[in-house]
Design a protein around this motif. Structure first.
Motif, short mmCIF file in Angstrom:
data_model
loop_
_atom_site.label_atom_id
_atom_site.label_comp_id
_atom_site.label_asym_id
_atom_site.label_seq_id
_atom_site.Cartn_x
_atom_site.Cartn_y
_atom_site.Cartn_z
N LEU A 200 74.65 30.12 28.57
CA LEU A 200 74.61 31.21 29.55
C LEU A 200 74.70 32.53 28.79
N GLY A 201 73.70 32.74 27.94
CA GLY A 201 73.62 34.00 27.20
C GLY A 201 72.64 34.93 27.91
N ALA A 202 72.03 35.82 27.14
CA ALA A 202 71.19 36.86 27.74
C ALA A 202 69.96 36.27 28.43
N ALA A 203 69.27 35.33 27.76
CA ALA A 203 68.00 34.83 28.30
C ALA A 203 68.22 34.13 29.63
N ASN A 204 69.17 33.19 29.66
CA ASN A 204 69.36 32.44 30.90
C ASN A 204 69.98 33.31 31.99
N ILE B 286 75.68 24.34 31.27
CA ILE B 286 76.44 23.85 30.10
C ILE B 286 76.61 25.03 29.16
N GLU B 287 77.83 25.46 28.96
CA GLU B 287 78.08 26.61 28.09
C GLU B 287 79.43 26.38 27.39
N PRO B 288 79.41 26.21 26.07
CA PRO B 288 80.66 25.89 25.38
C PRO B 288 81.63 27.05 25.26
N SER B 289 81.08 28.28 25.34
CA SER B 289 81.95 29.43 25.08
C SER B 289 82.91 29.66 26.24
N GLY C 26 64.81 32.30 25.60
CA GLY C 26 65.45 33.24 24.66
C GLY C 26 65.00 33.05 23.23
N ALA C 27 65.95 33.16 22.30
CA ALA C 27 65.61 33.04 20.89
C ALA C 27 65.00 31.67 20.61
N ARG C 28 65.42 30.66 21.37
CA ARG C 28 64.90 29.30 21.18
C ARG C 28 63.41 29.22 21.52
N SER D 140 72.57 42.22 10.18
CA SER D 140 73.98 42.18 10.56
C SER D 140 74.42 43.60 10.90
N PHE D 141 75.31 43.70 11.88
CA PHE D 141 75.74 45.05 12.24
C PHE D 141 77.21 45.08 12.62
N TYR D 142 77.72 46.26 12.50
CA TYR D 142 79.11 46.50 12.87
C TYR D 142 79.15 47.92 13.42
N GLY E 69 64.65 42.08 15.37
CA GLY E 69 65.86 41.57 16.04
C GLY E 69 65.87 41.90 17.53
N TYR E 70 64.81 42.54 18.04
CA TYR E 70 64.75 42.84 19.47
C TYR E 70 64.22 41.62 20.24
N ALA E 71 64.85 41.32 21.39
CA ALA E 71 64.40 40.18 22.19
C ALA E 71 64.50 40.48 23.68
N PHE E 72 65.25 41.52 24.03
CA PHE E 72 65.63 41.72 25.42
C PHE E 72 64.42 41.92 26.34
N HIS E 73 63.50 42.79 25.93
CA HIS E 73 62.32 43.07 26.74
C HIS E 73 61.50 41.78 26.93
N GLU F 43 79.46 40.57 25.18
CA GLU F 43 79.91 41.92 24.79
C GLU F 43 78.81 42.71 24.11
N LYS F 44 77.62 42.11 24.01
CA LYS F 44 76.58 42.79 23.23
C LYS F 44 76.07 44.05 23.94
N THR F 45 75.42 44.85 23.12
CA THR F 45 74.74 46.03 23.64
C THR F 45 73.25 45.69 23.60
N PHE F 46 72.59 45.74 24.71
CA PHE F 46 71.16 45.41 24.70
C PHE F 46 70.33 46.67 24.89
N CYS F 47 69.43 46.91 23.99
CA CYS F 47 68.54 48.06 24.12
C CYS F 47 67.10 47.60 24.10
N PHE F 48 66.25 48.36 24.73
CA PHE F 48 64.81 48.09 24.70
C PHE F 48 64.11 49.37 25.12
C1 FAD Z 1 75.29 41.67 18.76
C2 FAD Z 1 73.86 41.58 19.16
C3 FAD Z 1 73.21 42.67 19.71
C4 FAD Z 1 71.88 42.58 20.08
N1 FAD Z 1 71.28 43.68 20.61
C5 FAD Z 1 69.99 43.61 21.00
C6 FAD Z 1 69.34 44.72 21.56
O1 FAD Z 1 69.90 45.81 21.62
N2 FAD Z 1 68.09 44.59 21.99
C7 FAD Z 1 67.41 43.42 21.90
O2 FAD Z 1 66.25 43.35 22.33
N3 FAD Z 1 67.98 42.34 21.33
C8 FAD Z 1 69.25 42.40 20.89
N4 FAD Z 1 69.84 41.31 20.33
C9 FAD Z 1 69.04 40.09 20.12
C10 FAD Z 1 68.94 39.20 21.37
O3 FAD Z 1 68.56 39.95 22.48
C11 FAD Z 1 70.24 38.50 21.61
O4 FAD Z 1 70.55 37.69 20.51
C12 FAD Z 1 70.26 37.65 22.87
O5 FAD Z 1 71.60 37.36 23.14
C13 FAD Z 1 69.46 36.37 22.75
O6 FAD Z 1 69.57 35.68 23.97
P1 FAD Z 1 69.69 34.09 24.03
O7 FAD Z 1 69.98 33.73 25.43
O8 FAD Z 1 68.52 33.50 23.38
O9 FAD Z 1 70.93 33.73 23.11
P2 FAD Z 1 72.45 33.98 23.41
O10 FAD Z 1 72.62 35.22 24.22
O11 FAD Z 1 73.14 33.94 22.12
O12 FAD Z 1 72.85 32.75 24.31
C14 FAD Z 1 72.88 31.42 23.82
C15 FAD Z 1 74.01 30.71 24.53
O13 FAD Z 1 73.95 29.34 24.18
C16 FAD Z 1 75.28 28.87 24.00
N5 FAD Z 1 75.24 27.68 23.14
C17 FAD Z 1 75.23 27.62 21.81
N6 FAD Z 1 75.17 26.34 21.39
C18 FAD Z 1 75.14 25.57 22.51
C19 FAD Z 1 75.07 24.15 22.73
N7 FAD Z 1 74.99 23.29 21.72
N8 FAD Z 1 75.05 23.70 24.00
C20 FAD Z 1 75.09 24.58 25.02
N9 FAD Z 1 75.15 25.94 24.86
C21 FAD Z 1 75.17 26.41 23.61
C22 FAD Z 1 76.01 30.05 23.38
O14 FAD Z 1 77.41 29.97 23.58
C23 FAD Z 1 75.37 31.23 24.10
O15 FAD Z 1 76.09 31.61 25.23
C24 FAD Z 1 71.17 41.38 19.92
C25 FAD Z 1 71.82 40.29 19.33
C26 FAD Z 1 73.13 40.39 18.93
C27 FAD Z 1 73.77 39.22 18.26
#
Ligand code: FAD
Length: 671
Positions: A20-24, A45-48, A277-279, A171-173, A288-292, A54-59
């Motif tokens: 349950l991250g950004a994509a879903n 199903i979300e282990p966290s 999402g990233a998958r 990597s960022f901080y 590193g942009y994915a949000f849009h 807490e991320k900041t999403f920009c596009f």
């Molecule tokens: C700190 C940060 C800032 C970012 N900022 C931007 C931005 O400004 N603009 C932009 O376009 N992109 C940004 N990105 C890149 C991208 O948009 C994010 O990584 C985004 O969260 C990707 O979405 P996602 O759903 O694919 O992955 P995630 O958001 O990481 O969600 C994946 C989820 O899967 C869960 N998971 C992991 N393993 C398992 C498992 N085995 N079984 C079940 N669940 C599992 C995780 O706990 C997590 O909740 C940023 C990335 C990071 C890390």
């Protein structure tokens, strides 16, 4: 939030969201908005434990796009101006740079889910799913979950890196800070400020000014090493210190995004298992942009579900994958050039064009304009290496096929000399050289004495065959053709993983016939130059009807052999050999010999001897020079019958080579 109502393991959920991250979250919001959750059951199903992102999403996008992407209620800030300090501060035309707070996205998603029938599993997905015709079954934390449709956003893994690919981290901080003085210009965000130490990487500061006294100031690194908190804090402290005001830290943002130009390894579990999402490769590896992309994908998935259709994702244009590989290669090999590349880019190209390029929306002519402004040598070097790697990964057979097509074109344009030039280089670098490594294939030579004895016995075999020529040119010619057919068939069948034996020999006969009997006039011209050869008269006497019969038999036997072995490679070879009938005999044979036979042989030797090309060339050099010298001597000084004598010499040098390679293939295949 409603309590889970579907605890029974026999129930089948309509939707399962893995992660349950950004994509879903974006997808859930879109599906809900379109009424697709009405009367449906959902599992997550979300282990966290921490269900807040807490991320900041920009596009960046137009205001209209924000509405179309269902993001209008989520965007908390937008900027019209983008600044690259010391370089530019520009209005980005119809675009805005938008900011979405991670917690806003999660809270909205939670709010929506509280209106639905949802069961949460706070665990990871175990094992491979079981697919049945009615549902998909997965296990998680000891529970069995059955569902009809899965949206899987687990972080992807990557296949082993190819030479042209790179793997780095973004990597960022960052700190969200509140200053005592109003120091920020809220009309403009800072995309990249390179006025910081580079630390053997490409580093910049990124600033999102929310208020005149509140901003997110983030240090970003593109590099092989992940930025440590201590390093980042020192740089940030110094950077923020330059604002000339005291400040308070409100929040901290830490993150790592893979910058990987390799291939995603994602298992295919059918149409009802959709990676997100990233998958789903929606994260652009060079930025590193994915949000849009994820917001657009949520709309695509929603539309497909609504219309009961299979979602069709646009495949990434190969030229953008190429640009990503180039940039990552430069950042990986020459990290300190990153600052120069980005600064040059923003100095010479409008920011809105750069943003369009990063969204992969530019036209090829806009891309030519962008690349023409970049450090040329850096990109040309990276591009030529990348192109070389891509070509070297193509099946060897692509080379003779494409070359034949080009050579035909060149001969129409009366530019055949270009093809000859390429073939001559190929002949010297691989053709002769692959035979000049025979001294390595016996694996017995450990001393100079042994080497001398090998060379002598090699020459002796050749000389003995010379004697056969002396006694009977006709017998020698037939023997030469037979062992050549054996050898060519053996090498091709080895390359195509086909069983050696009579079929490989037959293939050798077919390919030689396809070359020779489609150039009968030229063939007889050459054979006439061989002293005491009576069989050449037979060739002259073949009536044209019989010649056609031989040609038809050759092609049909080739087709049958290709069918028997289900070999596309064999078919392709047959096709280009027939195409090569439009070229001269020597060119047709040269294409097969240099670009297929020798290239295959070279590859087999490299694998079998476990040697790199450069080492093999070095090893082959003395014998290549010797062989080339003998051939040049014969061609230049052997008088009128030079082609005939060249032919005899070739056959004498070939015989010991055929023995050596046969021995080598037997040795390597028995291993
Ligand atoms: C700190 C940060 C800032 C970012 N900022 C931007 C931005 O400004 N603009 C932009 O376009 N992109 C940004 N990105 C890149 C991208 O948009 C994010 O990584 C985004 O969260 C990707 O979405 P996602 O759903 O694919 O992955 P995630 O958001 O990481 O969600 C994946 C989820 O899967 C869960 N998971 C992991 N393993 C398992 C498992 N085995 N079984 C079940 N669940 C599992 C995780 O706990 C997590 O909740 C940023 C990335 C990071 C890390």
């Amino acid at each position: 939030m409603k309590q889970p109502t579907l605890a029974s393991s026999t129930s089948v959920y309509d939707f399962l969201f893995i992660g349950l991250g950004a994509a879903n979250s974006l997808l859930i919001l879109s599906l809900y908005k379109n009424g697709l959750f009405d009367g449906k059951t959902i599992a997550i199903i979300e282990p966290s434990r921490k269900l807040t992102d807490e991320k900041t999403f920009c596009f960046w996008s137009t205001k209209e796009e924000v509405v179309a992407l269902n993001l209008d209620e989520l965007v908390s800030n937008s900027w019209k101006l983008i600044e690259i300090p010391g370089i530019t501060k520009e209005n980005i035309n119809s675009l805005h740079y938008h900011h979405v707070k991670g917690p806003d996205l999660t809270n909205k998603t939670k709010e929506v889910l509280s209106q639905c029938e949802v069961n949460y599993f706070q665990s990871t997905l175990d094992h491979t799913p079981t697919l049945s015709s009615n549902y998909i079954e997965v296990t998680t934390g000891g529970s069995v979950v059955r569902c009809r449709k899965v949206f899987d956003s687990r972080p992807p893994t990557f296949s082993k890196l190819q030479k042209s690919q790179s793997s780095l981290y973004q990597s960022f901080y960052g700190w969200k800070i509140k200053t005592d003085q109003p120091v920020f210009d809220t009309s403009s965000m800072v995309l990249m400020d390179f006025n910081i130490p580079q630390h053997d990487a490409t580093q910049f500061v990124y600033v999102l000014p929310f208020e005149s006294d509140t901003a997110l100031v983030e240090l970003t690194r593109f590099g092989k090493e992940i930025l440590t908190k201590e390093e980042a804090q020192t740089i940030l402290q110094e950077h923020v210190g330059q604002l000339g005001t005291t400040f308070e830290k409100l929040e901290e943002e830490v993150g790592v995004i893979p910058m990987h130009s390799g291939t995603l390894e994602v298992a295919d579990y059918g149409d009802n298992w959709i990676p997100t999402g990233a998958r789903a490769n929606l994260l652009k590896c060079s930025t590193g942009y994915a949000f849009h992309n994820m917001a657009e994908d949520a709309i695509l998935q929603t539309k497909a579900l609504k219309n009961n259709q299979k979602p069709v994702r646009e495949t990434k244009k190969s030229r953008f994958a190429f640009y990503d590989r180039l940039l990552l290669k430069i950042l990986s090999n020459t990290p300190l050039q990153g600052k120069r590349v980005f600064e040059t880019l923003f100095k010479k190209v409008p920011v809105s064009t750069v943003l369009k390029f990063l969204r992969e929306k530019t036209t090829p002519s806009e891309e030519v304009f962008i690349f023409s402004k970049l450090p040329l040598k850096l990109f040309l070097t990276a591009a030529s290496k990348d192109i070389y790697h891509q070509i070297s990964r193509l099946p060897i057979l692509t080379l003779p096929f494409v070359f034949t097509t080009v050579a035909i074109l060149l001969s129409f344009l009366q530019l055949e000399f270009i093809a000859w030039g390429v073939l001559a280089i190929g002949f010297l670098s691989v053709g002769l050289a692959h035979g000049a490594l025979d001294h390595l294939t016996s694996r017995k030579i450990k001393s100079t004495k042994q080497l001398i004895s090998f060379v002598l016995s090699y020459l002796l075999k050749g000389a003995l065959f010379g004697i056969v020529w002396w006694f009977s040119s006709d017998v020698a010619l037939v023997l030469f053709l037979l062992y050549s057919a054996w050898h060519f068939g053996q090498a091709d069948f080895k390359e195509w993983n086909l069983k050696q034996g009579w079929q490989s020999f037959l293939w050798g006969v077919i390919l030689l016939t396809a070359i020779l009997f489609f150039h009968v006039e030229e063939l007889s011209g050459i054979l006439m130059q061989i002293p005491n050869l009576s069989s050449v008269d037979l060739l002259h006497q073949i009536p044209s009807s019989e010649l056609i019969l031989i040609q038809v038999l050759t092609v049909s036997s080739g087709l049958i052999l290709a069918r028997l072995n289900r070999s596309t490679n064999l078919l392709i070879t047959l096709i280009y050999l027939l195409m090569a009938s439009q070229l001269s005999l020597l060119m047709a044979f040269g294409i097969y010999f240099v670009l297929q036979h020798s290239m295959n042989g070279w590859k087999h030797l490299s694998l079998g001897l476990n040697k790199q090309t450069s080492v093999m060339w070095k090893n082959a050099l003395p014998f290549t020079v010797g062989g080339a010298g003998i051939l040049i001597y014969f061609l230049l000084f052997a008088g009128e019958n030079h082609i005939g004598l060249f032919f005899i010499l070739l056959s004498c040098l070939s015989l010991p080579h055929v023995f050596s390679m046969h021995h080598f293939y037997q040795l390597t295949s028995s291993k």
